[in-house]
Design an enzyme around this catalytic site. Structure first.
Site: not given
Ligand SMILES: *Cc1c(COP(=O)(O)O)cnc(C)c1O
Length: 375
Positions: A50, A102, A199, A174
């Site tokens: 952890r 998101y 992603k 982000d």
């Molecule tokens: C998918 C996504 C998230 C969240 O991520 P997870 O891995 O699904 O928790 C945050 N921001 C964007 C732009 C995303 O496409």
């Protein structure tokens, strides 16, 4: 390493050969605990999974190199990354979020963060005067998402960083849609980059993960790291290994993703059944100039608004053969989603909108599939 170009970094960063065996591919260390001395002395720098493990450290190294940061943290998901960062702020902190973002972030700031005593506001980040006005009151964090979900709005990271810093705020971007191959927010002035590595980094729709990359290894970065290690939303070593494996082909994949997206966007923009295509690479996109200034290419997420409303959108989504109706993005396979149908009782997306994650199939086949589905 940091002087190399992004594709080289994506292949090599954190990929030193295993000293014990010379293996070119990294080992996965699944150990939860590491031997220490009788008084708890760390022997190889690790103690308990952890608090860190060698496989995650390789991924952190790659993220630091690619985003040009000072340190990085990896998380069990993108949402865990966001939550751990935002919950590290003192209660009463004011945070400014984009109006188009998101959907998980929207739930986080509508439902969870107010319970933690954060004060939340949203603004159109493309409207710099509106952002300046919102920054007149003390601000802890200005949160950027560009290109945004699902409207593919683009906002000016450098301008927003300047406005945010003048208000004393931390600027967080982000960078999930663009990836560091297309856009490097820290170089444009942001303090922290956030990723859903689920992603494009993972790239194969088979691993969940998140990351934060910090411009400085400062008190806030250390506080977020401590919070991660205490609250435990850490990334499993096997997941870190899969994301690292995805990272090695990120440059090649992004190039093909972007080329396919261009082909599809240009086709859709000329089709009579289409009302509007949201892709920042089109010169007609309202934020095209900003996108061209801060991105190397325009990404492979797009959305299309169809003539004929909800019925037309659902009919097209139902007729597509190569595109799978599914949520998420960034995998090899092309995906399509009628966002309004999956956003719950009060959808924000237009009813005639389909969001598309353009994959790695032949671009001409993707165009042909839309051509037949549009009729
Ligand atoms: C998918 C996504 C998230 C969240 O991520 P997870 O891995 O699904 O928790 C945050 N921001 C964007 C732009 C995303 O496409």
């Amino acid at each position: 390493m940091t002087t190399h170009r992004p594709c080289t970094l994506a292949v090599h960063a954190g990929n030193h050969a295993d000293p014990a065996t010379g293996a070119v591919a990294p080992p996965i260390h699944l150990a939860t605990t590491f031997r220490h001395g009788p008084a708890g002395e760390r022997i190889a720098g690790y103690e308990y999974q952890r608090e860190g493990d060698p496989t995650n450290d390789r991924l952190r190294e790659a993220l630091v190199a690619l985003e040009g940061g000072a340190t990085a943290l990896t998380f069990a998901s993108g949402m865990a990354a966001m939550t751990t960062a935002l919950e590290s702020l003192p209660a009463g902190s004011r945070v400014l979020f984009p109006d188009d973002c998101y959907s998980g972030l929207r739930m986080l700031f509508n439902e969870v963060l107010p319970q933690r005593g954060l004060v939340i506001e949203t603004v159109d980040m493309a409207d710099l005067d509106a952002v300046r006005a919102a920054c007149a009151t003390p601000l802890a964090v200005l949160w950027i998402e560009t290109p945004s979900n699902p409207l593919l709005k683009v906002c000016d990271i450098a301008a927003l960083a300047e406005i945010g810093h003048a208000a004393g705020a931390l600027v967080v971007a982000d960078n999930t849609f663009a990836t560091p191959l297309l856009q490097r927010p820290l170089a444009l002035g942001a303090d922290i980059v956030m990723h859903s590595t689920t992603k494009y980094f993972g790239g194969h729709s088979d691993v969940l993960g998140g990351a934060l990359v910090f411009a400085r290894d400062d008190a806030f970065a250390k506080q977020v790291a401590h919070r991660l290690h205490v609250t435990g939303g850490v990334l499993a070593p096997f997941s870190a290994w899969l994301i690292l494996r995805g990272c090695r082909s990120l440059g090649a994949r992004m190039a093909m993703h972007c080329a396919n997206a261009r082909k599809l966007a240009e086709f859709l923009a000329t089709h009579p059944a289409v009302e509007r295509v949201n892709w920042p690479g089109l010169p007609t996109h309202p934020d095209h100039a900003v996108a061209a200034k801060q991105m190397r290419d325009f990404g492979a997420m797009l959305s299309v608004e169809l003539r004929g409303g909800r019925e037309a959108a659902l009919a097209v989504a139902g007729r597509l053969r190569i595109f799978t109706n599914a949520t998420s993005l960034g995998g090899c396979e092309s995906l399509v989603e009628h966002r309004a149908s999956v956003e719950g009782p009060n959808p924000r997306s237009p009813q005639n909108l389909l969001r598309i994650s353009v994959g790695l199939e032949d671009g001409d086949d993707l165009v042909a599939d839309f051509r037949q589905a549009l009729g």
